[in-house]
Write an enzyme that holds these catalytic residues in place. Structure first.
Site, PDB file in Angstrom:
ATOM      1  N   GLU A 144      24.605   6.904 -24.029  1.00  0.00           N
ATOM      2  CA  GLU A 144      24.015   5.705 -22.975  1.00  0.00           C
ATOM      3  C   GLU A 144      25.186   6.406 -22.283  1.00  0.00           C
ATOM      4  OE1 GLU A 144      21.021   4.936 -23.624  1.00  0.00           O
ATOM      5  OE2 GLU A 144      21.405   4.059 -25.709  1.00  0.00           O
ATOM      6  N   HIS A 157      27.491  -2.396 -21.912  1.00  0.00           N
ATOM      7  CA  HIS A 157      26.027  -2.303 -23.113  1.00  0.00           C
ATOM      8  C   HIS A 157      26.085  -2.836 -24.148  1.00  0.00           C
ATOM      9  CE1 HIS A 157      22.157  -1.515 -24.598  1.00  0.00           C
ATOM     10  NE2 HIS A 157      22.800  -0.606 -25.581  1.00  0.00           N
ATOM     11  N   HIS A 171      23.672  -6.303 -27.433  1.00  0.00           N
ATOM     12  CA  HIS A 171      22.891  -6.321 -28.237  1.00  0.00           C
ATOM     13  C   HIS A 171      23.227  -7.802 -28.587  1.00  0.00           C
ATOM     14  CE1 HIS A 171      22.252  -1.197 -30.251  1.00  0.00           C
ATOM     15  NE2 HIS A 171      22.595  -2.026 -28.774  1.00  0.00           N
ATOM     16  N   GLU A 174      24.202 -23.793 -14.876  1.00  0.00           N
ATOM     17  CA  GLU A 174      24.872 -22.621 -14.482  1.00  0.00           C
ATOM     18  C   GLU A 174      24.079 -21.555 -14.241  1.00  0.00           C
ATOM     19  OE1 GLU A 174      29.495 -23.386 -15.060  1.00  0.00           O
ATOM     20  OE2 GLU A 174      29.328 -25.573 -14.434  1.00  0.00           O
ATOM     21  N   HIS A 218      15.875  -4.231 -27.224  1.00  0.00           N
ATOM     22  CA  HIS A 218      17.337  -3.140 -27.459  1.00  0.00           C
ATOM     23  C   HIS A 218      18.007  -3.925 -27.120  1.00  0.00           C
ATOM     24  CE1 HIS A 218      19.411   0.744 -27.010  1.00  0.00           C
ATOM     25  NE2 HIS A 218      19.963   0.012 -27.654  1.00  0.00           N
TER      26      HIS A 218
HETATM   27  P1  13P Z   1      26.471   5.126 -28.867  1.00  0.00           P
HETATM   28  O1  13P Z   1      27.046   5.211 -30.418  1.00  0.00           O
HETATM   29  O2  13P Z   1      25.769   6.294 -28.624  1.00  0.00           O
HETATM   30  O3  13P Z   1      26.967   4.358 -27.707  1.00  0.00           O
HETATM   31  O4  13P Z   1      24.549   4.198 -28.950  1.00  0.00           O
HETATM   32  C1  13P Z   1      24.784   2.822 -29.252  1.00  0.00           C
HETATM   33  C2  13P Z   1      24.017   2.060 -29.177  1.00  0.00           C
HETATM   34  O5  13P Z   1      23.976   0.928 -28.361  1.00  0.00           O
HETATM   35  C3  13P Z   1      22.710   2.825 -28.017  1.00  0.00           C
HETATM   36  O6  13P Z   1      21.975   2.239 -27.352  1.00  0.00           O
HETATM   37 ZN    ZN Z   2      22.179  -0.311 -27.335  1.00  0.00          ZN
END
Ligand code: 13P
Ligand code: ZN
Length: 270
Positions: free
Chosen positions: A116, A139, A141, A169, A210
């Site tokens: 990413e 980033h 999940h 909040e 995602h």
């Molecule tokens: P990477 O292992 O390449 O960082 O990918 C993980 C991910 O969350 C892809 O969106």
């Molecule tokens: Zn991801």
């Protein structure tokens, strides 16, 4: 040279990735982080003239030329960062107008930066253009935020409005709201460009079905945004489908923002 493993930026990355893993936000190799570092931060720990490898990036990022980033490696598990930082992390310097990342430290098994990287570098450019102090793109999940993506409309206004209603909040922590992208193929320049477009307006971007992209002037700020969005999404998932007999009304959200002195997206309220 000082020991880079004792540097504040590596220590903080080890601590934050461990916490993110334990909170269930980063299963397997899920998620990635990049941190913009100043040359004065890295030069006590690295010979900046000594480039280990040059790694092509596949995109342009002219405004980042010469900038240094600490970034997680592709395929690396957050669970492993704290005990194996030199393999799971890298320090790179952007060169050739963004086309090359010069590796100065890390990715010791021959690996490279996250898949990413386009979304990260494009997001850094976008955030720096509106907030020059921004340093971190994070980033992950998070479970409830993802779950909410399956049962809630995916548009900026309604997604933000619902989150603001879930915890008192929220409007104070992210008054600028949340940008939402539809499901897209990850790891591409296209999702990077779409993310960066949202980042001109928002510090939080949801990648539909995602995960989350959060930004900040520090790791703590980006982490705090993830925590707050994820907590609100958790409250939503605990209550969705049940009769809602109480809520935080729009006039109360307005009063709240006024009393905390934050300017918020007024067009996101009814
Ligand atoms: P990477 O292992 O390449 O960082 O990918 C993980 C991910 O969350 C892809 O969106
Ligand atoms: Zn991801």
């Amino acid at each position: 040279m000082k020991d880079i493993l004792a540097s504040p930026f590596i220590s903080e990355m080890c601590e934050i990735t461990s916490n993110m893993y334990r909170l269930g936000w980063n299963e397997r190799n899920g998620g990635n982080i990049s941190v913009l570092l100043d040359e004065k931060d890295v030069s006590p720990y690295l010979d900046t003239e000594h480039v280990l490898r040059k790694i092509p990036t596949g995109f342009d990022a002219p405004s980042l030329d010469g900038r240094y980033f600490l970034v997680t490696g592709t395929g690396k598990y957050f669970r492993h960062v704290a005990h194996d930082p030199e393999n799971t992390l890298g320090v790179v310097r952007i060169a050739d107008g963004g086309r090359t990342a010069e590796l100065l430290w890390g990715f010791s098994d021959g690996g490279k930066f996250t898949s990413e990287f386009p979304a990260h570098m494009m997001s850094h450019m976008a955030r720096l253009s509106v907030e020059p102090e921004n340093r971190v793109i994070m980033h992950c999940h998070p479970t409830n935020t993802l779950a909410m993506n399956y049962v809630h409309p995916l548009d900026d206004r309604s997604f933000t409005h619902t989150l603001w209603q879930m915890c008192t909040e929220c409007i104070v922590v992210f008054p600028d709201g949340v940008g939402v992208l539809p499901w897209m193929v990850c790891g591409t320049n296209e999702i990077g460009l779409a993310t960066a477009e949202k980042m001109k307006e928002y510090r939080v971007v949801v990648w539909g079905m995602h995960g989350l992209y959060c930004t900040g002037k520090s790791m703590d700020e980006a982490f705090g945004l993830v925590e707050t969005v994820e907590k609100a999404a958790e409250i939503y998932m605990l209550t969705v489908g049940k009769p809602r007999i109480n809520t935080i009304h729009d006039d109360e959200l307005r009063t709240l923002a006024a009393s905390f002195g934050v300017s918020f997206r007024e067009d996101f309220l009814d």
